[in-house]
Write a protein that holds these residues in place. Structure first.
Motif, short mmCIF file in Angstrom:
data_model
loop_
_atom_site.label_atom_id
_atom_site.label_comp_id
_atom_site.label_asym_id
_atom_site.label_seq_id
_atom_site.Cartn_x
_atom_site.Cartn_y
_atom_site.Cartn_z
N TYR A 253 58.30 70.83 88.79
CA TYR A 253 57.82 70.07 87.64
C TYR A 253 57.29 71.01 86.56
CZ TYR A 253 54.45 67.49 84.84
OH TYR A 253 53.73 66.99 83.78
N LEU B 259 62.37 65.89 85.24
CA LEU B 259 61.04 66.12 84.69
C LEU B 259 60.27 64.81 84.56
CD1 LEU B 259 58.84 67.81 83.35
CD2 LEU B 259 60.18 67.79 81.24
N LEU C 75 59.42 63.39 88.25
CA LEU C 75 58.37 64.20 88.89
C LEU C 75 57.03 64.01 88.18
CD1 LEU C 75 60.35 67.50 89.58
CD2 LEU C 75 59.40 65.96 91.32
#
Length: 201
Positions: A84, A6, A9
């Motif tokens: 994402y 996370l 990205l």
């Protein structure tokens, strides 16, 4: 779920196109190296893995001035954007993620529309309430000796998490922060060459 996917990205997405050092520098600027597994080696590994998985597109942009391999810049793909957003939504709704995952989710919450952010946080509240009920239904205070303190800790964590989440919802509904579609977003990345006051090296 690992926070590193996370975080990486999200950092690349904020830049549009970024090389590994920029991503690492941003994560250090956010303090992520203190509250997550975003250490230098894991950042570069994640960039390469995400590129192999089609989440990032790698561009060789310039030969290394030190004689090493060419510098690579990464750009998020449509598939990477889907991943994402899925990771972001999961980070905001799940009660059982590690603190680094929730922290990463909060760091990118403004990439969503305000109404969706509130809806996801309300789901988080529902999950916390269900977890608390499950814990309290299964134990009797005092019956498990000192082991019961574990359950007390879980109940306290659920209550504290719910209180914090309600406060965040209130702030967001009150107009705090700039969310997707509302105007110029908060810039949380360093410009090329901008000094990072929190760098570890």
């Amino acid at each position: 779920m690992s926070a590193i996917r996370l975080l990486v990205l999200g950092a690349v997405r904020q830049h549009g196109r970024a090389h590994g050092y920029q991503v690492r520098n941003d994560l250090e600027y956010w303090g992520a190296h203190e509250w997550s597994n975003a250490k230098p080696g894991s950042v570069y590994h994640a960039l390469k893995q995400l590129a192999k998985q089609g989440m990032l597109l790698a561009h060789e942009v310039a030969p290394s001035t030190a004689g090493g391999p060419p510098r690579i810049e990464y750009e998020i793909t449509d598939r990477g954007t889907e991943e994402y957003l899925a990771l972001l939504r999961a980070a905001l709704t799940s009660y059982d993620q590690k603190m680094d995952v929730l922290s990463a989710g909060i760091g990118f919450i403004v990439d969503l529309e305000r109404s969706e952010a509130v809806a996801l946080l309300r789901k988080r509240l529902a999950h916390l309430a269900a977890w608390r009920t499950d814990v309290t239904d299964r134990y009797t205070p005092g019956a498990a000796g000192h082991i019961g303190e574990i359950m007390n800790m879980w109940v306290h964590a659920a209550d504290a998490g719910a209180e914090w989440t309600r406060g965040l919802i209130e702030r967001i509904e009150g107009g705090a922060y700039v969310f997707a579609g509302e105007g110029a977003p908060f810039v949380g990345v360093l410009a090329e060459g901008e000094e990072n006051p929190y760098a570890t090296e």
